[in-house]
Design a protein around this motif. Structure first.
Motif, PDB file in Angstrom:
ATOM      1  N   ASP A   3       1.060  -0.726  -0.357  1.00 31.22           N
ATOM      2  CA  ASP A   3       0.010   0.047   0.143  1.00 31.22           C
ATOM      3  C   ASP A   3       1.092   1.012  -0.341  1.00 31.22           C
ATOM      4  N   VAL A   4       2.122   1.021  -0.632  1.00 33.75           N
ATOM      5  CA  VAL A   4       3.140   1.995  -0.614  1.00 33.75           C
ATOM      6  C   VAL A   4       2.432   2.968  -1.169  1.00 33.75           C
ATOM      7  N   THR A   5       2.460   4.457  -1.578  1.00 34.00           N
ATOM      8  CA  THR A   5       2.277   5.206  -2.364  1.00 34.00           C
ATOM      9  C   THR A   5       3.758   6.096  -2.966  1.00 34.00           C
ATOM     10  N   ASN A   6       4.748   6.113  -2.360  1.00 36.92           N
ATOM     11  CA  ASN A   6       5.428   6.877  -2.658  1.00 36.92           C
ATOM     12  C   ASN A   6       6.768   5.441  -2.777  1.00 36.92           C
ATOM     13  N   LYS A   7       7.501   5.755  -3.604  1.00 38.10           N
ATOM     14  CA  LYS A   7       8.384   4.861  -4.345  1.00 38.10           C
ATOM     15  C   LYS A   7      10.225   5.163  -3.076  1.00 38.10           C
ATOM     16  N   ALA A   8      10.864   4.239  -2.741  1.00 39.76           N
ATOM     17  CA  ALA A   8      11.812   4.321  -2.460  1.00 39.76           C
ATOM     18  C   ALA A   8      13.215   4.486  -3.157  1.00 39.76           C
ATOM     19  N   VAL A   9      13.767   4.799  -2.314  1.00 39.03           N
ATOM     20  CA  VAL A   9      15.259   4.984  -3.777  1.00 39.03           C
ATOM     21  C   VAL A   9      16.709   4.323  -2.417  1.00 39.03           C
ATOM     22  N   LEU A  10      16.948   2.965  -2.620  1.00 41.68           N
ATOM     23  CA  LEU A  10      18.132   2.775  -2.147  1.00 41.68           C
ATOM     24  C   LEU A  10      19.131   2.618  -2.609  1.00 41.68           C
ATOM     25  N   PHE A  11      19.674   3.257  -1.518  1.00 41.77           N
ATOM     26  CA  PHE A  11      22.112   3.721  -1.200  1.00 41.77           C
ATOM     27  C   PHE A  11      22.335   2.360  -1.274  1.00 41.77           C
ATOM     28  N   LEU A  12      23.382   2.054  -1.492  1.00 36.46           N
ATOM     29  CA  LEU A  12      24.430   1.044  -1.115  1.00 36.46           C
ATOM     30  C   LEU A  12      25.245   2.224  -0.723  1.00 36.46           C
ATOM     31  N   VAL A  13      25.666   2.082   0.561  1.00 40.74           N
ATOM     32  CA  VAL A  13      26.735   3.142   1.189  1.00 40.74           C
ATOM     33  C   VAL A  13      28.411   2.446   1.427  1.00 40.74           C
ATOM     34  N   ILE A  40      21.179   0.536   2.923  1.00 40.61           N
ATOM     35  CA  ILE A  40      21.943  -0.352   2.982  1.00 40.61           C
ATOM     36  C   ILE A  40      23.388  -0.378   2.855  1.00 40.61           C
ATOM     37  N   GLY A  41      23.885  -0.041   4.235  1.00 36.10           N
ATOM     38  CA  GLY A  41      25.522  -0.119   4.627  1.00 36.10           C
ATOM     39  C   GLY A  41      26.028  -1.679   4.515  1.00 36.10           C
ATOM     40  N   THR A  42      27.196  -1.235   3.206  1.00 37.13           N
ATOM     41  CA  THR A  42      28.364  -2.628   3.385  1.00 37.13           C
ATOM     42  C   THR A  42      29.080  -2.036   2.031  1.00 37.13           C
ATOM     43  N   ASP A  43      30.684  -1.650   2.226  1.00 36.76           N
ATOM     44  CA  ASP A  43      31.981  -2.275   1.517  1.00 36.76           C
ATOM     45  C   ASP A  43      32.232  -3.855   0.319  1.00 36.76           C
ATOM     46  N   ILE A  44      31.644  -3.076  -0.436  1.00 34.73           N
ATOM     47  CA  ILE A  44      31.231  -5.087  -0.610  1.00 34.73           C
ATOM     48  C   ILE A  44      32.284  -4.300  -2.518  1.00 34.73           C
ATOM     49  N   THR A  45      33.150  -3.969  -2.221  1.00 38.24           N
ATOM     50  CA  THR A  45      34.171  -4.023  -3.782  1.00 38.24           C
ATOM     51  C   THR A  45      35.740  -4.144  -4.000  1.00 38.24           C
ATOM     52  N   SER A  46      35.632  -3.848  -1.725  1.00 37.92           N
ATOM     53  CA  SER A  46      36.739  -4.181  -2.158  1.00 37.92           C
ATOM     54  C   SER A  46      37.100  -5.755  -0.718  1.00 37.92           C
ATOM     55  N   ALA A  47      35.707  -6.662  -0.958  1.00 35.73           N
ATOM     56  CA  ALA A  47      35.828  -7.612   0.142  1.00 35.73           C
ATOM     57  C   ALA A  47      36.255  -8.627  -0.427  1.00 35.73           C
ATOM     58  N   TYR A  48      36.802  -9.207   0.411  1.00 30.38           N
ATOM     59  CA  TYR A  48      37.977 -10.492  -0.825  1.00 30.38           C
ATOM     60  C   TYR A  48      36.896 -11.618  -0.822  1.00 30.38           C
ATOM     61  N   ASP A  49      35.612 -11.957  -0.249  1.00 33.90           N
ATOM     62  CA  ASP A  49      35.092 -12.601  -0.523  1.00 33.90           C
ATOM     63  C   ASP A  49      34.067 -12.440  -1.424  1.00 33.90           C
ATOM     64  N   ILE A  50      33.432 -11.170  -1.960  1.00 33.53           N
ATOM     65  CA  ILE A  50      33.006 -10.788  -3.167  1.00 33.53           C
ATOM     66  C   ILE A  50      33.468 -10.631  -4.328  1.00 33.53           C
ATOM     67  N   LYS A  51      33.544 -11.482  -4.610  1.00 32.74           N
ATOM     68  CA  LYS A  51      34.036 -11.735  -6.320  1.00 32.74           C
ATOM     69  C   LYS A  51      32.733 -10.915  -7.759  1.00 32.74           C
ATOM     70  N   PRO A  52      33.331 -11.202  -9.262  1.00 31.93           N
ATOM     71  CA  PRO A  52      32.628 -10.331  -9.871  1.00 31.93           C
ATOM     72  C   PRO A  52      30.930 -11.794 -10.344  1.00 31.93           C
ATOM     73  N   ASP A  53      31.680 -12.874  -9.617  1.00 34.94           N
ATOM     74  CA  ASP A  53      30.459 -13.981 -10.628  1.00 34.94           C
ATOM     75  C   ASP A  53      29.190 -13.923  -8.617  1.00 34.94           C
ATOM     76  N   ASN A  54      30.126 -13.020  -8.073  1.00 33.12           N
ATOM     77  CA  ASN A  54      28.771 -13.506  -6.865  1.00 33.12           C
ATOM     78  C   ASN A  54      28.201 -12.074  -6.270  1.00 33.12           C
ATOM     79  N   ILE A  55      29.036 -10.645  -7.005  1.00 31.54           N
ATOM     80  CA  ILE A  55      28.853  -9.403  -6.154  1.00 31.54           C
ATOM     81  C   ILE A  55      27.494  -8.895  -6.426  1.00 31.54           C
TER      82      ILE A  55
END
Length: 235
Positions: A3-13, A40-55
């Motif tokens: 029933d949400v009228t406004n739209k959310a903008v999610l920020f990954l920071v 959404i707080g996450t440092d995802i680009t430098s995390a060594y368990d995160i790779k192009p095939d699962n990011i």
């Protein structure tokens, strides 16, 4: 159906200070447009368990964790905006200097100084691979229906907001609060600051990314986040 009228903008920071610095400002910017801000707080680009095939899978998982938390559906989300620190990722090896002892990497316009050149090279390679995957991603979410775009701060958020790429971790929160206080009731002033300063990279979104990849630009004080405000949510 939601029933949400406004739209959310999610920020990954990348951290708490990103949200503290920018959160209230962006909320006020979006409010007249009947859009609202969630982070959404996450440092995802430098995390060594995160790779192009699962990011992307990791991003989608975090999106849906947030949607479950705030009781929204994908259809309630206007866009996902990802803010990343460049950390000098695109510099070549000749811009990396070794110094021992060095407990924390130091960022300068013409060098990353660390305790091991190879550690920096390895981190940069990993981060570039992840960033390059994000740069070709247009849609995210479980059903791949949410527009996605990534913007940068170079060489990091503090560099752009405070002209200091090496703010001590103990001081980051105070700096963030000072910045938020300065612009919380002056959204127009913030938009001018982020869009029209010497460090604001002009051009199309693709052109701004081509620019930051050149030579040592990913170490210098630049951002393309102004496009978010100049051209609408998706820049």
């Amino acid at each position: 159906m939601s029933d949400v009228t406004n739209k959310a903008v999610l920020f990954l920071v990348e951290g708490d200070t990103d949200e503290l610095s920018l959160g209230e400002i962006i909320k006020k910017y979006l409010a007249p447009k009947k859009e609202f801000f969630q982070v959404i707080g996450t440092d995802i680009t430098s995390a060594y368990d995160i790779k192009p095939d699962n990011i992307i899978d990791e991003i989608n998982s975090q999106i849906h964790d947030k949607l479950d938390e705030i009781k929204l559906f994908e259809s309630d989300v206007l866009a996902v905006i990802h803010l990343v620190d460049m950390d000098g990722a695109y510099v070549t090896k000749d811009f990396i200097k070794e110094m021992k002892p060095c407990s924390k990497w130091i960022y300068q316009d013409f060098a990353i100084i660390g305790d091991s050149i190879e550690k920096v090279v390895s981190r940069n390679k990993h981060k570039i691979e992840n960033l390059n995957r994000l740069l070709v991603t247009k849609l995210v979410g479980k059903f791949y229906t949410i527009p996605y775009k990534v913007f940068y701060f170079s060489c990091n958020l503090e560099h752009v907001l405070h002209n200091n790429p090496n703010v001590d971790d103990r001081d980051k929160r105070d700096k963030a609060e000072e910045f938020a206080d300065k612009y919380c009731d002056d959204v127009e002033g913030f938009v001018k600051f982020i869009s029209q300063s010497d460090f604001s990279v002009a051009g199309s979104w693709q052109e701004t990314w081509d620019f930051i990849k050149e030579r040592n630009n990913s170490l210098k004080r630049y951002t393309n986040f102004g496009l978010f405000f100049k051209e609408g949510v998706m820049g």
